[in-house]
Design an enzyme around this catalytic site. Sequence first.
Site, PDB file in Angstrom:
ATOM      1  N   ARG A 122       0.819  -1.237   0.000  1.00  0.00           N
ATOM      2  CA  ARG A 122       0.000   0.000   0.000  1.00  0.00           C
ATOM      3  C   ARG A 122       0.846   1.278   0.000  1.00  0.00           C
ATOM      4  O   ARG A 122       0.391   2.333   0.397  1.00  0.00           O
ATOM      5  CB  ARG A 122      -0.957   0.037   1.199  1.00  0.00           C
ATOM      6  CG  ARG A 122      -1.947  -1.093   1.184  1.00  0.00           C
ATOM      7  CD  ARG A 122      -3.033  -0.898   2.209  1.00  0.00           C
ATOM      8  NE  ARG A 122      -3.820  -2.113   2.294  1.00  0.00           N
ATOM      9  CZ  ARG A 122      -3.464  -3.176   3.005  1.00  0.00           C
ATOM     10  NH1 ARG A 122      -2.353  -3.156   3.729  1.00  0.00           N
ATOM     11  NH2 ARG A 122      -4.211  -4.243   3.002  1.00  0.00           N
ATOM     12  N   LYS A 144       2.697  11.785 -11.371  1.00  0.00           N
ATOM     13  CA  LYS A 144       1.931  10.782 -12.109  1.00  0.00           C
ATOM     14  C   LYS A 144       2.791   9.547 -12.297  1.00  0.00           C
ATOM     15  O   LYS A 144       3.900   9.645 -12.821  1.00  0.00           O
ATOM     16  CB  LYS A 144       1.535  11.322 -13.493  1.00  0.00           C
ATOM     17  CG  LYS A 144       0.308  12.207 -13.482  1.00  0.00           C
ATOM     18  CD  LYS A 144      -0.136  12.463 -14.922  1.00  0.00           C
ATOM     19  CE  LYS A 144      -1.362  13.344 -14.980  1.00  0.00           C
ATOM     20  NZ  LYS A 144      -1.773  13.642 -16.360  1.00  0.00           N
ATOM     21  N   LYS A 228       5.872  23.810 -14.517  1.00  0.00           N
ATOM     22  CA  LYS A 228       5.065  22.608 -14.313  1.00  0.00           C
ATOM     23  C   LYS A 228       4.601  22.499 -12.863  1.00  0.00           C
ATOM     24  O   LYS A 228       3.433  22.214 -12.606  1.00  0.00           O
ATOM     25  CB  LYS A 228       5.834  21.341 -14.734  1.00  0.00           C
ATOM     26  CG  LYS A 228       4.955  20.114 -14.528  1.00  0.00           C
ATOM     27  CD  LYS A 228       5.323  18.911 -15.309  1.00  0.00           C
ATOM     28  CE  LYS A 228       4.300  17.800 -15.005  1.00  0.00           C
ATOM     29  NZ  LYS A 228       4.669  16.513 -15.556  1.00  0.00           N
ATOM     30  N   ASN A 246      -1.126  19.437 -21.488  1.00  0.00           N
ATOM     31  CA  ASN A 246      -1.321  18.590 -22.676  1.00  0.00           C
ATOM     32  C   ASN A 246      -1.184  19.369 -23.986  1.00  0.00           C
ATOM     33  O   ASN A 246      -1.458  18.818 -25.054  1.00  0.00           O
ATOM     34  CB  ASN A 246      -2.694  17.917 -22.639  1.00  0.00           C
ATOM     35  CG  ASN A 246      -2.783  16.899 -21.522  1.00  0.00           C
ATOM     36  OD1 ASN A 246      -1.772  16.296 -21.154  1.00  0.00           O
ATOM     37  ND2 ASN A 246      -3.965  16.735 -20.962  1.00  0.00           N
ATOM     38  N   HIS A 253       0.109  12.442 -29.382  1.00  0.00           N
ATOM     39  CA  HIS A 253      -0.256  11.048 -29.076  1.00  0.00           C
ATOM     40  C   HIS A 253      -0.764  10.315 -30.320  1.00  0.00           C
ATOM     41  O   HIS A 253      -0.468   9.133 -30.512  1.00  0.00           O
ATOM     42  CB  HIS A 253      -1.336  11.000 -27.984  1.00  0.00           C
ATOM     43  CG  HIS A 253      -0.794  11.322 -26.617  1.00  0.00           C
ATOM     44  ND1 HIS A 253      -1.561  11.911 -25.634  1.00  0.00           N
ATOM     45  CD2 HIS A 253       0.439  11.150 -26.075  1.00  0.00           C
ATOM     46  CE1 HIS A 253      -0.815  12.074 -24.542  1.00  0.00           C
ATOM     47  NE2 HIS A 253       0.391  11.626 -24.788  1.00  0.00           N
ATOM     48  N   HIS A 266       8.729  10.420 -27.895  1.00  0.00           N
ATOM     49  CA  HIS A 266       7.541  11.129 -27.416  1.00  0.00           C
ATOM     50  C   HIS A 266       7.643  12.634 -27.715  1.00  0.00           C
ATOM     51  O   HIS A 266       6.730  13.243 -28.257  1.00  0.00           O
ATOM     52  CB  HIS A 266       7.356  10.883 -25.915  1.00  0.00           C
ATOM     53  CG  HIS A 266       6.312  11.751 -25.291  1.00  0.00           C
ATOM     54  ND1 HIS A 266       4.968  11.591 -25.563  1.00  0.00           N
ATOM     55  CD2 HIS A 266       6.413  12.815 -24.447  1.00  0.00           C
ATOM     56  CE1 HIS A 266       4.282  12.517 -24.900  1.00  0.00           C
ATOM     57  NE2 HIS A 266       5.132  13.268 -24.207  1.00  0.00           N
TER      58      HIS A 266
HETATM   59 ZN    ZN Z   1       4.701  14.835 -22.920  1.00  0.00          ZN
END
Ligand code: ZN
Length: 363
Positions: A122, A144, A228, A246, A253, A266
């Site tokens: 956990r 993230k 950021k 984004n 993407h 990317h």
């Molecule tokens: Zn990116």
Amino acid sequence: MKLSEREIIGQGFRYPIELHEDFQGLSEKLNSLPKVSKVYVLTSREIAGIYEKYITKELSSLNVPFSFIYLKPGEKNKHIDRVKKVYNQLIETDADRKAVVIAFGGGVVGDFAGFIAATYQRGVRFVQVPTTLLACVDSSVGGKVAVNVDSGKNMVGAFYQPEFVFAPLFTLSTLPEKEWSCGLAEIAKHAFLDGGDFLDKISKSKRSDFSANSPILRYAIEESVRVKSGIVSQDEKETGLRAVLNLGHTTGHAIESLTQYKKYSHGEAVAVGLVTALLLSRELVGFSESNFQRAITLMKQLELPTRLEEKPDEILKHMEHDKKKEGTSLKFVLLEDFGKPKFGVSVERKNIFEILKRQKGKL
Ligand code: ZN
Ligand code: ADP
């Protein structure tokens, strides 16, 4: 030697992002965490091949034992199927809740190790030691973490903040060119979202000015982290504002999935996607011609790809798989001005198609 430090503060979390010349000082920071039982360094063989001896030397000053766990490299191995094996390695070596997991590598390692840290028993404490420019300016900031499942990228994950981020900048000296593009594209994105001095200063630079120990690189990382983290601390879980990050990613993407993650890194795909967003911004929300030209000039100075090579209708098809789909339109982040992003702008398919067609020609 520590070069600079910035604190990231959000609801219920607060931690430093430190830029260092090398690994010196990492053990001291780890030793200062309370009640650590053991340190696990999750990394890939490629990174270990170059840097294991250096980080091992530094970690020999730890007050507790440490060991390495090697992950298979590449996005395709950032997969839920690989997670079980690592849990077992942790269990077999008696990792308890006081263990600390270090993500030592780029974004792929960071996402995977962060997912392990967030879920093992956990949650155990987590530290990021990024070795790519993308990880320094983007993926190690904001908490993230995720792994892929067969039907989608980053479909399983968590918001899980590290104890600290420790970036040893000398590791960037061995970074492949494609990886530089990857980070520089996200830096350009942050500069567009911010405007101001950051954009002015980056606009005066060219790609060759950026190297592992150049002042402009350090400045660009510090400013990117500022932009950021400023956004993330207002909206950690992406209920609204965080979506501006984004910018360039709807097309980015789509290009990545259309080319099966092989042709572009990317960041290269995002660079092409930024241009789509800039073209749409000029067309639809009053982004000026001079701003547009300035943005393109900057991207060319950074030697980022700007022209679309894929077919517009195929790009559109891939965009429609994206979660931003809504009726006959798709949602975009656009710029009214530098420093003035607008998220959730609905753009009709026919407009997107026209813009993509234009992006196949000379800009
Ligand atoms: Zn990116
Ligand atoms: P990101 O998601 O941050 O772009 P990845 O984790 O996918 O990065 O890493 C990209 C590639 O670069 C991988 O093959 C990785 O092993 C390699 N790599 C990462 N850091 C370094 C470095 N400092 N020097 C050389 N290669 C690196």
